[in-house]
Design a protein around this motif. Structure first.
Motif: not given
Length: 258
Positions: A159-165
């Motif tokens: 989830x955090x990977x996608x948000x900050x990607x």
């Protein structure tokens, strides 16, 4: 270490092999960085593709490990091939532009450069959106083969990977990663993050590496899902602070310096 790689190969042969291809690409770029004088924004042109190859090794082996937990083997295989196609496009353009002594990102100086940058944007958007769907599958996963804390680590890491990607769109929209000055000034060793102005790559980097850090915490340290959730909230707030700091034109180390 041999056992780890053997297990990784069994868990996802496609991404396992892509990782080794990227490892070879990283070594080639390292040799080129040491043996050529081509520069982009004042640094050797091959340092950037070398770092992108290294990041892709970590990313594809990370996802190779997690994806084996999903029962949807057909979806995992399609996602894995999409992963390969996207990063062949991304890395191919990055190293080709480097060989020409040109920027790969934020470069719309000619129609061809603009087309290549747009193609990279489309490819990475497809990848990130598809990875969000993989994260959704993990949120739906009901299994007893993994500990609840570890499963929550994978869920929140993705989830955090996608948000900050997707934070990368802020840089694409500005056609720059530096805030307060043009790209290309003094930077930290290796990472090259600006030491004088804000740099949007800092939050992008730390936010995307939640993909590794949070599951590692959940596997080795956390005992309950709530521990993972608390850490993830703290991590999100910390990276958001780094983003706000960059948007205020302040470099990463300004807080420590003051």
């Amino acid at each position: 270490m041999t056992a780890v790689f053997s297990t990784l190969q069994v868990r996802n042969i496609i991404l396992y092999q892509l990782g080794w291809c990227c490892m070879a690409g990283m070594l080639v770029c390292a040799v080129l960085a040491l043996s050529t004088q081509t520069q982009v924004l004042g640094i050797n042109a091959y340092l950037k593709p070398m770092k992108f190859f290294a990041s892709t090794v970590i990313l594809c082996w990370t996802m190779a490990w997690y994806l084996a937990e999903l029962p949807q083997k057909g979806s995992v295989r399609v996602y894995s091939w999409m992963f390969v196609i996207v990063f062949v496009v991304e890395l191919g353009i990055i190293i080709w532009q480097a060989s020409r002594g040109k920027l790969s990102h934020f470069n719309i100086s000619t129609p061809i450069d603009g087309l290549l940058f747009s193609l990279m944007g489309v490819a990475i958007t497809v990848f990130t959106g598809w990875t969000a769907y993989i994260g959704f599958l993990f949120f739906r996963l009901d299994t007893t083969t993994s500990s609840p804390a570890y499963l929550w680590g994978i869920r929140l890491g993705i989830l955090l990977f996608v948000v900050f990607a997707f934070e990368g769109f802020m840089m694409a929209g500005r056609l720059a990663h530096t805030v307060g000055a043009p790209d290309g000034g003094p930077g930290l060793p290796v990472l090259n993050w600006s030491t004088r102005f804000g740099d949007l790559r800092v939050a992008h980097f730390f936010g995307m590496h939640a993909l590794q850090l949070i599951p590692l915490f959940s596997y080795y340290i956390a005992r309950q899902p709530i521990h993972v959730i608390i850490l993830s909230v703290f991590y999100f707030l910390l990276v958001t602070f780094l983003l706000m700091q960059a948007l205020a034109s302040k470099p990463l180390l300004s807080t420590l310096g003051n």
